[in-house]
Scaffold this active site. Structure first.
Site, mmCIF file in Angstrom:
data_model
loop_
_atom_site.group_PDB
_atom_site.id
_atom_site.type_symbol
_atom_site.label_atom_id
_atom_site.label_comp_id
_atom_site.label_asym_id
_atom_site.label_seq_id
_atom_site.Cartn_x
_atom_site.Cartn_y
_atom_site.Cartn_z
ATOM 1 N N GLY A 86 8.995 -5.140 2.719
ATOM 2 C CA GLY A 86 8.782 -4.273 1.428
ATOM 3 C C GLY A 86 9.960 -4.770 0.558
ATOM 4 N N ASP A 116 14.731 1.034 10.613
ATOM 5 C CA ASP A 116 13.777 0.667 11.328
ATOM 6 C C ASP A 116 13.093 1.379 12.406
ATOM 7 O OD1 ASP A 116 13.208 -2.777 11.597
ATOM 8 O OD2 ASP A 116 12.788 -1.769 13.286
ATOM 9 N N ASP A 124 12.049 2.817 5.055
ATOM 10 C CA ASP A 124 11.538 1.113 5.240
ATOM 11 C C ASP A 124 12.719 0.268 5.635
ATOM 12 O OD1 ASP A 124 8.869 -0.186 3.393
ATOM 13 O OD2 ASP A 124 10.396 -1.592 4.443
ATOM 14 N N PHE A 164 -10.654 -1.751 4.493
ATOM 15 C CA PHE A 164 -11.204 -3.228 4.361
ATOM 16 C C PHE A 164 -10.042 -3.984 3.421
ATOM 17 C CE2 PHE A 164 -15.212 -3.317 6.863
ATOM 18 C CZ PHE A 164 -15.094 -2.117 7.404
ATOM 19 N N TYR A 201 -3.930 -8.800 15.561
ATOM 20 C CA TYR A 201 -3.553 -7.834 14.732
ATOM 21 C C TYR A 201 -4.649 -6.696 14.712
ATOM 22 C CZ TYR A 201 -3.867 -5.591 10.341
ATOM 23 O OH TYR A 201 -3.902 -4.546 9.051
ATOM 24 N N PHE A 218 2.725 3.254 7.392
ATOM 25 C CA PHE A 218 2.000 1.963 6.810
ATOM 26 C C PHE A 218 2.810 0.950 7.427
ATOM 27 C CE2 PHE A 218 1.640 5.391 3.373
ATOM 28 C CZ PHE A 218 0.353 4.825 2.939
ATOM 29 N N ILE A 277 0.839 -1.196 0.082
ATOM 30 C CA ILE A 277 0.050 0.069 0.058
ATOM 31 C C ILE A 277 0.941 1.486 -0.028
ATOM 32 C CG2 ILE A 277 -1.874 1.082 1.135
ATOM 33 C CD1 ILE A 277 -2.739 -1.395 2.311
#
Ligand code: UDP
Length: 323
Positions: free
Chosen positions: A36, A51, A31, A169, A141, A73, A12
């Protein structure tokens, strides 16, 4: 605006980065490349590998780059795994996320768009699920994301950190350049398309005895570009808010497989398995609030259009990003 995209090499995050850049914003991607991929980072973005456990590094990076907002994200995001390893979820999604928030407070970065999830709700008492539904997660989660939402509320109250929390969703689909490639693929649509590509012999259906018309779980699949557009609108939101993001429609596991068969024009074998723990039977979003307040309009309304974009990407990159 100059935006720090934390977790911008993931599925995403990479597509939000692409859209930010397309719309003339500046993007810095942070990232750890655990999930990723370096080649999922748009070449127009600056990339910093690091990190969220590295609190000082995050602070130094924010001080030197001075973004106007953060999109966050970076998280562990698998329901099934969270039922086996809750600690990973509470550590990555709460403790490590706190390092980011604290660094933002210290360096006076005052705006964050947070990736939340419909898993904060658990089994719904009514559908579609709007923002007034009681949050009752049934897996770690969802619990970890709900905890972070609550933390955001307190940081807003105490530190005036403005946030928009977007409860996705089921994100699906691809752009021409970027798509879904998890190191361990557990998601339905890419798994089905891998069977169509001949990379897997069959797809497993987790549970055929749910109280749904065909016995399989129903999810609200939303196109990744529509999700990305919501992030851009969230940057300009006037207040801290929570928004549910879906299409308002639902498709069962069997319907997804049938649509993939039609679009790929190939046979897709299935094997019926027991339920996967932590899965509610139906999750369908009401996105009226974000439509009314931020003017969000999803452009991909049909499951077929979403799967078609994913199929094109998987055909172009049959081995994903290849790293
Ligand atoms: N699912 C399945 N087979 C798979 C992957 C997923 O039957 O190989 C089911 C899963 O149990 C859930 C739905 O498909 O009911 C969507 O799962 P996914 O992992 O894609 O997303 P989630 O809803 O967990 O975020």
């Amino acid at each position: 605006m100059k935006i720090l995209v934390v977790g911008g090499a993931g599925y995403i995050g990479s597509i939000c980065t692409e859209l930010l850049l397309d719309e003339g914003h500046e993007a810095i991607v942070f990232d750890n490349l655990g999930e990723g991929h370096r080649s999922a980072v748009d070449s127009r973005a600056r990339f910093i590998q690091g990190d969220l456990t590295e609190r000082e590094k995050i602070q130094a990076m924010l001080s030197s780059t001075r973004p106007e907002a953060v999109m966050h994200f970076a998280a562990s995001a698998l329901v099934g795994e969270s039922m086996r390893d809750p600690s990973k979820y509470f550590r990555n999604n709460i403790s490590n996320g706190l390092n980011l928030l604290d660094a933002m407070v210290t360096t006076h970065v005052e705006r964050i768009v947070f990736s939340s999830t419909c898993a904060i709700f658990g089994p719904p008492t009514r559908l579609p699920i709007d923002e007034t539904a009681p949050p009752r997660p049934i897996n770690p989660y969802g619990e970890s994301k709900l905890a972070f939402e609550r933390i955001l509320r307190w940081y807003d109250q105490i530190h005036s950190l403005k946030f928009v929390s977007l409860r996705y969703f089921n994100a699906a689909g691809a752009t021409g350049n970027f798509g879904e490639d998890h190191r361990l693929e557990t998601h339905l649509i890419p798994n089905v398309l891998k069977v169509a590509l001949g990379e897997k012999p069959h797809v497993e259906i987790y549970g055929t005895d749910y109280e749904t018309p065909d016995g399989t779980c129903i999810r609200d699949y939303i196109h990744i570009l529509d999700l990305a557009r919501a992030h851009i609108l969230a940057l300009e939101a006037a207040k801290s808010e929570f928004y549910n993001l879906g299409t308002g429609g639902g498709s069962s596991v069997r319907e997804v497989i049938a649509a993939c068969r039609k679009i790929a024009g190939r046979n897709i074998d299935t094997v019926e398995k027991p339920r996967r723990s932590g899965d509610p039977s139906r999750l369908i979003a009401s996105s009226e609030k974000i439509k009314n307040e931020l003017g969000w309009r999803p452009q991909f309304q049909s499951l077929e259009a979403i799967i078609e974009s994913a199929w094109k990407w998987h055909q172009k990159f049959p081995h994903g990003y290849g790293d």
